[in-house]
Write a protein that holds these residues in place. Sequence first.
Motif, PDB file in Angstrom:
ATOM      1  N   ASN A   8       0.800  -1.210   0.000  1.00 18.61           N
ATOM      2  CA  ASN A   8       0.000   0.000   0.000  1.00 18.61           C
ATOM      3  C   ASN A   8       0.844   1.275   0.000  1.00 18.61           C
ATOM      4  N   ARG A   9       2.133   1.160  -0.272  1.00 19.34           N
ATOM      5  CA  ARG A   9       2.993   2.328  -0.342  1.00 19.34           C
ATOM      6  C   ARG A   9       2.849   3.010  -1.698  1.00 19.34           C
ATOM      7  N   LYS A  10       2.907   4.333  -1.686  1.00 15.39           N
ATOM      8  CA  LYS A  10       2.782   5.092  -2.918  1.00 15.39           C
ATOM      9  C   LYS A  10       4.059   4.965  -3.743  1.00 15.39           C
ATOM     10  N   THR A  11       3.904   4.950  -5.050  1.00 11.45           N
ATOM     11  CA  THR A  11       5.057   4.933  -5.954  1.00 11.45           C
ATOM     12  C   THR A  11       4.891   6.047  -6.968  1.00 11.45           C
ATOM     13  N   ARG A  12       5.998   6.558  -7.439  1.00 16.13           N
ATOM     14  CA  ARG A  12       5.998   7.609  -8.449  1.00 16.13           C
ATOM     15  C   ARG A  12       7.094   7.298  -9.468  1.00 16.13           C
ATOM     16  N   VAL A  13       6.863   7.678 -10.708  1.00  9.49           N
ATOM     17  CA  VAL A  13       7.864   7.538 -11.765  1.00  9.49           C
ATOM     18  C   VAL A  13       8.222   8.942 -12.227  1.00  9.49           C
ATOM     19  N   GLY A  14       9.516   9.232 -12.244  1.00  4.74           N
ATOM     20  CA  GLY A  14       9.944  10.568 -12.632  1.00  4.74           C
ATOM     21  C   GLY A  14      11.362  10.567 -13.154  1.00  4.74           C
ATOM     22  N   MET A  15      11.885  11.790 -13.356  1.00  5.03           N
ATOM     23  CA  MET A  15      13.214  11.956 -13.922  1.00  5.03           C
ATOM     24  C   MET A  15      14.111  12.644 -12.899  1.00  5.03           C
ATOM     25  N   VAL A  16      15.341  12.177 -12.806  1.00  7.41           N
ATOM     26  CA  VAL A  16      16.309  12.755 -11.872  1.00  7.41           C
ATOM     27  C   VAL A  16      16.806  14.082 -12.446  1.00  7.41           C
ATOM     28  N   VAL A  17      16.706  15.147 -11.644  1.00 11.84           N
ATOM     29  CA  VAL A  17      17.182  16.456 -12.088  1.00 11.84           C
ATOM     30  C   VAL A  17      18.411  16.910 -11.314  1.00 11.84           C
ATOM     31  N   SER A  18      18.710  16.251 -10.181  1.00  8.99           N
ATOM     32  CA  SER A  18      19.897  16.610  -9.415  1.00  8.99           C
ATOM     33  C   SER A  18      20.377  15.407  -8.620  1.00  8.99           C
ATOM     34  N   ASN A  19      21.704  15.228  -8.616  1.00 12.21           N
ATOM     35  CA  ASN A  19      22.311  14.193  -7.767  1.00 12.21           C
ATOM     36  C   ASN A  19      23.563  14.746  -7.090  1.00 12.21           C
ATOM     37  N   LYS A  20      23.556  16.029  -6.797  1.00 19.13           N
ATOM     38  CA  LYS A  20      24.730  16.685  -6.233  1.00 19.13           C
ATOM     39  C   LYS A  20      24.927  16.396  -4.750  1.00 19.13           C
ATOM     40  N   MET A  21      23.860  15.958  -4.080  1.00 17.61           N
ATOM     41  CA  MET A  21      23.978  15.673  -2.650  1.00 17.61           C
ATOM     42  C   MET A  21      24.453  14.238  -2.433  1.00 17.61           C
ATOM     43  N   GLU A  22      24.934  13.976  -1.245  1.00 18.62           N
ATOM     44  CA  GLU A  22      25.415  12.638  -0.905  1.00 18.62           C
ATOM     45  C   GLU A  22      24.221  11.747  -0.556  1.00 18.62           C
ATOM     46  N   LYS A  23      24.037  10.660  -1.333  1.00 19.01           N
ATOM     47  CA  LYS A  23      22.975   9.674  -1.135  1.00 19.01           C
ATOM     48  C   LYS A  23      21.564  10.263  -1.267  1.00 19.01           C
ATOM     49  N   THR A  24      21.435  11.343  -2.021  1.00 16.14           N
ATOM     50  CA  THR A  24      20.136  11.980  -2.225  1.00 16.14           C
ATOM     51  C   THR A  24      20.000  12.385  -3.682  1.00 16.14           C
ATOM     52  N   TYR A  48      10.481  15.691  -5.638  1.00 18.61           N
ATOM     53  CA  TYR A  48      10.633  14.827  -4.470  1.00 18.61           C
ATOM     54  C   TYR A  48      12.112  14.579  -4.234  1.00 18.61           C
ATOM     55  N   MET A  49      12.523  14.632  -2.974  1.00 21.66           N
ATOM     56  CA  MET A  49      13.870  14.225  -2.598  1.00 21.66           C
ATOM     57  C   MET A  49      13.804  12.763  -2.205  1.00 21.66           C
ATOM     58  N   ALA A  50      14.671  11.959  -2.802  1.00 18.66           N
ATOM     59  CA  ALA A  50      14.645  10.516  -2.566  1.00 18.66           C
ATOM     60  C   ALA A  50      16.019  10.039  -2.115  1.00 18.66           C
ATOM     61  N   HIS A  51      16.021   8.998  -1.295  1.00 18.77           N
ATOM     62  CA  HIS A  51      17.248   8.419  -0.763  1.00 18.77           C
ATOM     63  C   HIS A  51      17.806   7.418  -1.770  1.00 18.77           C
ATOM     64  N   ASP A  52      19.044   7.638  -2.192  1.00 19.63           N
ATOM     65  CA  ASP A  52      19.747   6.745  -3.120  1.00 19.63           C
ATOM     66  C   ASP A  52      20.975   6.218  -2.382  1.00 19.63           C
ATOM     67  N   ASN A  53      20.855   5.049  -1.809  1.00 13.94           N
ATOM     68  CA  ASN A  53      21.894   4.532  -0.919  1.00 13.94           C
ATOM     69  C   ASN A  53      23.212   4.273  -1.626  1.00 13.94           C
ATOM     70  N   SER A  54      23.167   3.860  -2.883  1.00 17.99           N
ATOM     71  CA  SER A  54      24.402   3.500  -3.588  1.00 17.99           C
ATOM     72  C   SER A  54      24.897   4.592  -4.529  1.00 17.99           C
ATOM     73  N   ASN A  55      24.257   5.745  -4.553  1.00 18.11           N
ATOM     74  CA  ASN A  55      24.623   6.852  -5.454  1.00 18.11           C
ATOM     75  C   ASN A  55      24.701   6.391  -6.904  1.00 18.11           C
ATOM     76  N   SER A  56      23.746   5.589  -7.355  1.00 17.88           N
ATOM     77  CA  SER A  56      23.805   5.023  -8.699  1.00 17.88           C
ATOM     78  C   SER A  56      23.026   5.831  -9.732  1.00 17.88           C
ATOM     79  N   ALA A  57      22.093   6.653  -9.330  1.00 18.57           N
ATOM     80  CA  ALA A  57      21.278   7.410 -10.282  1.00 18.57           C
ATOM     81  C   ALA A  57      22.030   8.643 -10.765  1.00 18.57           C
ATOM     82  N   ARG A  58      21.864   8.928 -12.060  1.00 22.10           N
ATOM     83  CA  ARG A  58      22.491  10.099 -12.663  1.00 22.10           C
ATOM     84  C   ARG A  58      21.404  11.043 -13.171  1.00 22.10           C
TER      85      ARG A  58
END
Length: 89
Positions: A8-24, A48-58
């Motif tokens: 029952n968790r919400k999901t969203r599909v979008g495009m990454v516009v920034s990855n300059k922060m650490e794990k965000t 939306y700010m999302a947590h990216d644990n492995s810093n894999s998204a560009r």
Amino acid sequence: MEGTSRSNRKTRVGMVVSNKMEKTIVVVVERRVLHPVYKKYVKSRSRYMAHDNSNSARVGDHVLIVETRPVSKNKCWRLKEIIRRAPVL
């Protein structure tokens, strides 16, 4: 409690516009809403700010984010999967 699911968790599909922060990452989700008076579809964007644990998204990647517990003051979403990679220039 057995058999509790997290479906029952919400999901969203979008495009990454920034990855300059650490794990965000910052993800822009664009949707079309019908204007109540003019009956015309208008684009509406949410960031939306999302947590990216492995810093894999560009920047430019299309990603799937899922709602989670608050990770920090502004982060309550996390990266679930990268749907499509951005072309490398």
